[in-house]
Every structure is written in structure tokens, then in C-alpha cells.
Write an enzyme that holds these catalytic residues in place. Structure first.
Site, PDB file in Angstrom:
ATOM      1  N   ASP A 191      22.503  39.800   3.881  1.00 41.75           N
ATOM      2  CA  ASP A 191      23.926  39.932   4.174  1.00 41.75           C
ATOM      3  C   ASP A 191      24.774  38.907   3.430  1.00 41.75           C
ATOM      4  O   ASP A 191      24.336  37.810   3.121  1.00 41.75           O
ATOM      5  CB  ASP A 191      24.177  39.801   5.687  1.00 41.75           C
ATOM      6  CG  ASP A 191      23.634  38.501   6.260  1.00 41.75           C
ATOM      7  OD1 ASP A 191      22.489  38.144   5.918  1.00 41.75           O
ATOM      8  OD2 ASP A 191      24.336  37.838   7.037  1.00 41.75           O
ATOM      9  N   GLU A 192      25.995  39.297   3.168  1.00 40.63           N
ATOM     10  CA  GLU A 192      27.081  38.424   2.721  1.00 40.63           C
ATOM     11  C   GLU A 192      26.786  37.643   1.446  1.00 40.63           C
ATOM     12  O   GLU A 192      27.165  36.489   1.316  1.00 40.63           O
ATOM     13  CB  GLU A 192      27.482  37.467   3.859  1.00 40.63           C
ATOM     14  CG  GLU A 192      28.008  38.205   5.077  1.00 40.63           C
ATOM     15  CD  GLU A 192      28.541  37.310   6.161  1.00 40.63           C
ATOM     16  OE1 GLU A 192      29.580  37.656   6.744  1.00 40.63           O
ATOM     17  OE2 GLU A 192      27.915  36.257   6.449  1.00 40.63           O
TER      18      GLU A 192
END
Length: 892
Positions: free
Chosen positions: A542-543
Site C-alpha cells: 500500500d501507499e
């Protein structure tokens, strides 16, 4: 023998130098001691500063949103004249501006900032108050937005935490919120949960009678038929469960005690066996069972060992909480609604003990939750021992004040100057193996997550410390073997939590692949030793982005729009944009562009997992977003935790993932992120970027397999109704997971406060489809406040049933298990001089105290007391050992 003599002058000079050094050391220590005794008070002035004259856009605030806060420092009895000092403090909001010219605030990394004197510093007199007017990004509407444990440094003196902030209770250093400041924006339409508003909400509950409680089981079975008559269990029960291991039987024995029963050869006979081929339920799956309770005995038939275990848990769930325990005669046919019924726990941001992990796993088994997603690493900490890479725990699991980060990570999230709190810690190999075996006996799969390529700062810093150590020892090859950064990479990148490029391991390096393979291999060995082969590996993913290149910012050199922060985007880079290793991959055509690097790395990891025999790779969905579909990956199954918020389009984008062949685990932050607050009130802890509140009733009302439906039963972050529709096919979900991220969760008690009792409605929705849940229909539009596709009456009746079971039976059992669940705050109002109070659950006790006293009296709804002035109210658990927070009620 030749002697060395010092002349009298040399002796004098030496003594003077020594005295000066000692004096300087003493001075630095005295400065630190004086700073440590300073009183800190933070006062929120305005959470909508952009609407009241401050140009947040010009200050570079994301989406042009900023707040105003005053920090008041009150000195003690010792004046501070030195300008050689710094105050370090934790702020999850970036500081955009500080208006006292005597001081400068510098961002260090992550949430760590420091205050230092400027050339205009005039000293701080004894007992003097110093005010620092601060403009920060976004909003600060809860006390938990403010992190504890400021600390002071000066010269070579040992850092010290400031006493006034060395607490888990932010109200000790944050001034009471003014009424206007609970709102994020002026147009926030959420309902502030005051005692009066809570009272109004609680009046909707119609608790079940004792007769209606007969035979109630959580989570609710697929089919249950009650017969006349109850069975007396006061002599205990006599268990004959064929096919369960001694470890599983030991678990059941523990759970007997939680429902106030014990095994007794003279007790009620319970027989159990496994007959998979004679099972009566269609679509037989793991965990299915039948339970028949007659006056003579109970019979449990499991489709497998899991089903037999679950059948026994259902029997225990059905036991009454009366003084003389009984169970209704009944027939139950049951199977799980979803294959994946999970709970996620983050121990990376803050560490949590082995004991609280095991308590969580034990309670998961009681409610038939079967996947424990163990988030073991993040930017702020590495929490699992890898013996061949000792730096991961020697450095990466510890937080302390080491600016070079060769012995520990810098403090974050309120951990302060020392490593003597939950900011530091890790699980040894033996700890992890114990947890695996403990979970195995409860039919729970442990899914380890080693987050990468973003959120990897703890690993990156640890491997840099290893690199420096081995290089200094002359072992160049060993130093490079597991290095995670490309020294050529000069990218200017800011992660979501405000770290620099060291938040991301470099996915283009052979040494990064070596590192991943090494960690996977070591974790697999632990699983083998525990007798629990590793089936699922969570990649994280993620991210992996630069937050400064997001939609909330605009380039100062372009056309200027309202509502966006103005920054110089020309100096911002995508992660790894200036890494020569990554540039070469793109030049050679191995990867199309920098955006695809994360998914490319995920594919490579999946190939390694497949070669090791791991059948499933799991990830946060954005980590795989640039792959074509699930077939791009090597493992047999590819599973995603879907975490788009519904009102920002998640009701539609979930379909895309399912239609690409991914096993979709619904993990929406606006419903099942348990780090969000229970209610809209500054005293409730938690982040609120996805929702201002998610209480148990909201979790219970969540329709995970028909996401558009939720537009009729909930609101968006600002309390507004929304519209949801998807025209796409919906293959259905694989599972449901509740998440607890730990940025604002620093103790074991806080872990259980945030998780329990919200885990109970999570388990209900993962196991049982309610009558009020509609089947998904492509093209059906749900409009909050207008359409009526959902039966609100059926939903209300179902909640009444569920809430009664929780209050009367489940909370006392959590008490007996030692779980520090959240006790709800009472609703209350004073009407015509009479105190009226209620709760969201039956079975708990309400207490009140008049005026300023702490003389607590038991409240009776049948005989409500007459009161004058203000009244304090709180709730107490049935055991009388714990209370809710206190709320003050005044006559309107």
C-alpha cells in the site's frame, strides 16, 4: 626510566579545561532538567482556519485545509538562558507556520518535530509563559490527535521526557475543546455525541425479554429451530467429542469457564463426531456443523474438525447467563457465510504484547473468526526476530533518540526519548511459534504481513545500520547483500506519514530480492517448526507514492485553483524516480514506468512464494493496481484487502477487483477500521480520515456483499447522505476483515478498547447474512434518505436482538476472559429536575454522582433520582471492576 612531567602552567590550563568541560556538561544537564519540568498546554483555536482568514493554500496545505493551535510553555523555577537546546515533540499534522520569532520549528521525520531557539531568543525566565501560535495541516478534532512524551535535549546531556506530557492521557496537556472545534469543516453535519444526544439514540433500543433470549447464539446460525423446554446445566457437562485434539479440547475447557460451566462426568452429556459424507447442509464447507440438543443429551455432527469445534462453541454461546445455567432444546444447522473471517492487528506502529495477541486470538475463536492478519512491520517498527538479520530487531524494533539511527529508530507516535514503552519491542522466534500453535488449536490461520515496498522504513534503516557495520569491518560483499537503498537515488519523496525516500525499499535491487527471500524463508521455517505450514503471505503493497504529488496539491508555477495547496511540484519526485537501478529497468523495458514498479515487485515476490509452495499472496489492493488481473501473479490465489471508502466510489471499484479474478476481502475503513472513533466526540480516540465514527451498530448494519446498499443505512465522513450504484457484475466477496491500525494505540488496554466489542458485529456479518441484507443487483441505485430498498424495521429488530445478547451474555464473558472492552458511555438528560439515563446495551450498571463529588450511586430507571445542578454519569461492567469514561449532564 624517562618520566613525563607537566609544568605548573600546563597543570593549571588542564585543570581549567577540565572544569570548563564539567561545567558545560552540568549546564546542559541543568537545561534539560529545566525543560523537562516545563508545563505544556495545547489549545485548539480553530479547526476551520481556512474559512476564517488564513490562506491555507499559500501555506501549502493539502486541499487547502489547515488549523490553528496555540502551544503554551510554562517554565518552572529555573530560568533558561542557554540557546543550546531542543524540544522534540510528536505531531501527526505537518506544521505549516509558527509565529513566535524567538523559536523555530523543524520537521525531523515522520511525526517528529523539534523546537529550537532562533537568534532572537531572549531566554525564558522562571515561571514565564511562552506562547507558540501554530498553523498546522488538516484538522485536530480529538484529544488523541495530540501525541504524548515531548522530550528535551541539550549538548551531550541525556534526553528527558517532559513530565507534563509523559502520560497516556492527552487531556493532561490538551485544553478542553471548545464546542465549535469538534467539527472538521464548517459544513460538517455529523451529530456530536453529547449525553443528551446519546440518550435520544439509546431510546431506540428495545431489549429482548428473558424468554426471547432462549437459544440465542452469536454469530447467528444459518438455521435454528427451538423446542419446548430447557436443560439444567448446573452440574456441568460431560464431553465426548471424537476427533478433536487434546489442544482443541483444552481450548473448549477454557471457554467452558467463560460461560461459568465446568466438565463433570455427572453433567449433561455432549457427544460430537465428524461425518463429512452424511452432512445435511448443501454446499458443505469447512466449519459447517449440525447441533441437536434434547433433554437427554446434545449431539454435534461436524463436517470436519473445524465444524465440530464450531458446533461446540455454538452450544456454549447458547448457555444462559442466569444464576442457574440452562440451555434451550433446539436443532441447529449452520455453516459460515464467508471463507475468510478476519481480524487485522498492527504491531508495527506501536508494539503490543504476546498476551494481548493471544487473548485476541482466543476470542476470535469463540466467535468463529478464522484469519489473523498479523501486521508485523511498518515505517515505525520491525517486530519479528530474523536471527540471521539481527539488526532488524536490534535497531528496527527500538525507538530512542539517536539522530544517526544506528542503534534505534527515531521516536514516533508518542514514544518519547526512551525505549521503555510500547514504541519498542518485538516477538522472538519462540514467541511467534507459540502464537502459531495457539492459533492452530483455535482453527485460526496466522497471515504474516511484511509491508513493502512502501512502509518499509524500519527495514531500510536497519539494513543501513548493518551495511555500515559490515563495511567498517571490511566485509563489502556482506554489507551489500541485503541493502535496501540505491545510493544513487536522490529522489525527493514524501510518504503518507511524512517520511523521506527511506520509507521505501528499492524494488529494483537484487539485494532487495535477497532480503525478501531471506525473510520469507525464515518465517516459513517458524511455521514449519510450529506444525503450521505457511499458506498465505501478505505482501503489503500500500501507499507506494509521494503524497505531495496527490490531487490536493497544485504547482505554484501553473494555473491556480481554489481549494488546493500551492507547492513547488517541480522539486517533487515519484518514489525511485532518480534511482539509476530503476531507471535502467524502465530503459530496458522490464517495467513501463515508475508507477508500475510496486506491482512489478509484487509479481517477483509472488514468483518466489510460488517456488516455496505458498499458495496465496495477499496485498492491499492499491499495491497491485497496475497489474492486468490476478493471473499476472504466480501464486495459485491472489487476495486483496479492499480498502476504498464507499462514499468515495468504493461501492463501484470493489467490483473491478472481483471481476479481475482477485479474492476480495472487504476491509473498508469507513466501516471496519477499528482505529476510527466509536462516536463523534473529542474524548473518543482514533483517526477519522475515513469516518467520524463507527460504533457497533454501524458495523452490525454494514452490508459487505452488497456495497451500494450501505448508502441507505449510513452517512459519509461529514455526516451527509450519499448515493451508490454499480452497473458492473459482482462475483461476490471472499471475506470480511476488521482492522486495528496502531498509530494512536499505545497500550494493550487500548487495543482491547478499540477492538471489543466491535469484533462481535464483525463476526456476525462475516458468518451470517441477515434478512435485511439485499442481494446485489447491477444498476440498482441506493439514495440515502430517499430510496427504501432496505427494511429499516427488520434491521432495527435485528439490532435489538443482537444488542441484548451482547449486553446480557457476551460482555460478562469478555470480563471473565480478562478483556478490557469498551464500556459504553451512558446517555443522560435532566428533565424537570429528574435525571434520566440509559445505555446502548442492557446488563450494565449506570452510576451517577452529584456536583463535584465522587460519591457514586447506582441509577435506577424505575426510580430516577431528583437532582440539582450538574451531574456526572458513568457505566460500570456487571462485575463492578471497570467503568466507562465520565460525562457531565446539566439542566437545560
Amino acid at each position: 626510566m624517562k618520566k613525563n612531567y607537566l609544568s605548573p602552567l600546563a597543570l593549571l590550563i588542564s585543570a581549567t579545561l577540565f572544569s570548563t568541560i564539567v561545567s558545560a556538561e552540568q549546564s546542559a544537564t541543568q537545561v534539560v532538567d529545566a525543560l523537562a519540568n516545563m508545563d505544556v498546554k495545547i489549545n485548539v483555536i480553530d479547526n476551520q482556519a481556512g474559512e476564517h482568514g488564513i490562506d491555507c493554500a499559500a501555506l501549502g496545505a493539502d486541499w487547502a485545509a489547515c488549523n490553528r493551535v496555540d502551544i503554551t510553555l510554562t517554565n518552572g523555577s529555573d530560568a533558561i538562558e542557554s540557546d543550546d537546546w531542543a524540544l522534540y515533540f510528536h505531531s501527526i499534522r505537518q506544521i505549516l507556520k509558527q509565529d513566535n520569532p524567538q523559536f523555530k520549528i523543524t520537521h525531523v521525520t515522520g511525526d517528529l518535530h523539534k523546537i529550537t531557539p532562533t537568534s532572537q531568543f531572549k531566554g525564558i525566565k522562571a515561571n514565564e509563559k511562552v506562547v507558540l501560535p501554530i498553523t498546522g495541516e488538516y484538522w485536530q478534532v480529538n484529544y488523541s490527535d495530540f501525541m504524548p512524551r515531548w522530550y528535551a535535549t541539550s549538548g551531550d546531556a541525556l534526553p528527558r521526557n517532559l513530565k507534563s506530557t509523559d502520560t497516556q492521557d492527552p487531556t493532561q496537556f490538551v485544553a478542553p475543546f471548545e464546542l465549535k472545534n469538534w467539527k472538521r469543516v464548517g459544513a460538517d453535519n455529523n451529530v456530536l455525541m453529547t449525553a443528551e444526544n446519546r440518550y435520544k439514540k439509546n431510546t431506540a433500543l428495545n431489549a429482548l425479554s428473558e424468554q426471547q433470549m432462549r437459544g440465542q447464539i452469536l454469530p447467528t446460525p444459518l438455521d435454528i429451530t427451538l423446542q419446548q423446554g430447557d436443560v439444567d446445566l448446573s452440574k456441568g457437562i460431560n464431553l465426548h467429542l471424537e476427533g478433536l485434539t487434546k489442544e482443541e479440547l483444552a481450548v473448549i475447557d477454557e471457554h467452558l469457564q467463560q460461560v461459568k460451566l465446568k466438565q463433570n462426568n455427572q453433567g449433561f452429556l455432549v457427544e460430537g463426531k465428524i461425518i463429512p459424507n452424511q452432512f445435511a447442509i448443501d454446499n458443505q464447507i469447512s466449519g459447517a456443523y449440525e447441533l441437536v440438543i434434547t433433554p437427554q443429551k446434545a449431539l454435534i455432527v461436524g463436517y470436519d474438525r473445524v465444524g465440530l469445534f464450531y458446533g461446540m462453541e455454538s452450544l456454549l454461546s447458547a448457555v444462559s447467563e442466569s444464576e442457574k445455567p440452562t440451555i434451550a432444546t433446539m436443532t441447529v444447522k449452520d455453516k459460515p457465510r464467508m471463507e475468510y473471517r478476519g481480524v487485522f492487528l498492527d504491531v508495527g506502529r506501536n508494539f503490543h504484547s504476546k498476551q494481548v495477541v493471544m487473548r485476541l486470538i482466543d476470542q476470535m475463536s469463540r466467535y468463529k473468526l478464522n484469519k489473523f492478519h498479523f501486521h508485523l512491520t511498518d515505517d515505525e517498527g520491525w517486530r519479528i526476530e530474523i536471527p540471521d538479520l539481527p539488526e532488524l530487531t536490534e535497531v528496527g524494533s527500538q525507538r530512542c533518540h539517536d539522530l544517526d539511527e544506528q542503534t534505534c529508530l527515531l521516536p514516533q507516535l508518542g514514544s518519547g526519548a526512551e525505549n521503555n514503552n510500547m514504541g519498542s519491542g518485538y516477538f522472538t522466534r519462540d514467541d511467534y511459534i507459540d502464537i502459531l500453535r495457539y492459533a492452530k488449536a483455535r482453527h485460526i490461520e496466522v497471515i504474516p504481513e511484511i509491508d513493502m515496498p512502501a512502509h518499509a522504513r524500519a527495514a531500510v534503516v536497519s539494513m543501513e545500520a548493518r551495511y555500515n557495520k559490515l563495511k567498517a569491518a571490511g566485509d563489502e560483499k556482506g554489507a551489500e547483500q541485503y541493502r535496501l537503498v540505491d545510493p544513487s537515488d536522490t529522489s525527493v519523496t514524501t510518504s503518507v506519514q511524512f517520511y523521506d525516500k527511506r520509507s521505501y525499499l528499492n524494488p529494483c535491487l537484487e539485494s532487495s530480492k535477497n532480503f525478501v527471500n531471506k525473510v520469507v524463508s525464515e518465517v516459513m521455517q517458524m511455521h514449519e517448526e510450529a506444525g503450521v505450514p505457511l499458506k498465505t503471505w501478505h505482501f503489503g503493497g500500500d501507499e507506494a507514492k509521494n503524497i505531495r504529488l496527490g490531487a490536493g496539491f497544485q504547482d505554484k508555477n501553473g494555473a491556480i485553483e481554489l481549494g488546493k495547496g500551492i507547492i513547488d511540484k517541480q522539486i517533487e519526485d515519484k518514489p525511485w524516480a532518480k534511482s539509476k537501478a530503476c531507471q535502467l529497468l524502465i530503459k530496458n523495458g522490464d517495467v513501463s514506468d515508475f508507477d508500475h514498479l510496486s506491482s512489478h515487485f509484487a509479481k517477483q515476490v509472488s514468483e518466489g512464494l510460488q517456488q516455496e509452495g505458498v499458495t496465496t499472496m495477499q496485498a492491499w489492493q492499491d499495491g497491485l493496481k497496475d497489474a492486468v488481473n490476478a493471473k499476472d501473479f504466480a501464486t495459485k490465489n491472489v487476495r486483496v484487502n479492499f480498502w476504498d471508502t464507499l462514499y468515495w466510489g468504493g461501492f463501484d471499484s470493489a467490483n473491478d477487483w472481483a471481476n479481475k479474478g482477485y479474492q476480495v476481502v472487504i476491509s473498508n475503513p469507513d466501516y471496519v477500521y477499528f482505529d476510527m472513533p466509536y462516536e463523534v466526540n473529542p474524548s473518543e480516540s482514533g483517526y477519522y480520515w475515513a469516518t467520524r465514527a463507527s460504533d457497533e451498530q454501524k458495523v452490525f448494519s454494514f452490508a459487505p456483499d452488497n456495497l451500494p446498499q450501505n448508502a441507505e443505512t449510513s452517512v459519509d465522513r461529514d455526516g451527509n447522505q450519499f448515493t451508490a450504484k454499480s452497473d458492473k457484475p459482482w462475483p461476490g466477496i471472499y471475506g470480511l476483515s476488521g482492522q486495528l491500525w496502531s498509530e494512536a494505540v499505545r497500550t494493550d488496554d487500548q487495543v482491547e478498547y478499540m477492538l471489543f466489542p466491535r469484533i462481535l458485529p464483525l463476526a456476525e456479518r462475516a458468518w451470517h447474512k441477515a434478512e435485511w441484507e439485499n442481494d446485489y443487483q447491477a444498476g440498482r441505485e441506493y439514495v440515502g434518505g430517499k430510496t427504501q430498498h432496505v427494511s429499516q424495521q427488520n434491521l432495527a429488530n435485528d439490532w435489538d436482538r443482537f444488542a441484548t445478547i451482547v449486553g446480557v451474555k457476551e460482555l460478562p464473558r469478555l470480563d471473565r476472559a480478562g478483556v478490557a472492552y469498551r464500556i459504553p458511555v451512558p446517555g443522560a438528560k435532566i428533565e424537570n429536575g429528574v435525571l434520566l439515563a440509559n445505555l446502548s446495551y442492557p446488563g450494565l450498571v449506570i452510576e451517577y454522582s452529584l456536583g463535584e463529588s465522587d460519591h457514586w450511586q447506582t441509577y435506577s430507571a424505575q426510580h430516577p433520582p431528583k437532582v440539582n445542578g450538574s451531574v456526572k454519569v458513568r457505566a460500570k461492567n456487571a462485575l463492578g471492576t471497570r467503568t466507562s469514561r465520565v460525562e457531565i449532564v446539566t439542566q437545560k
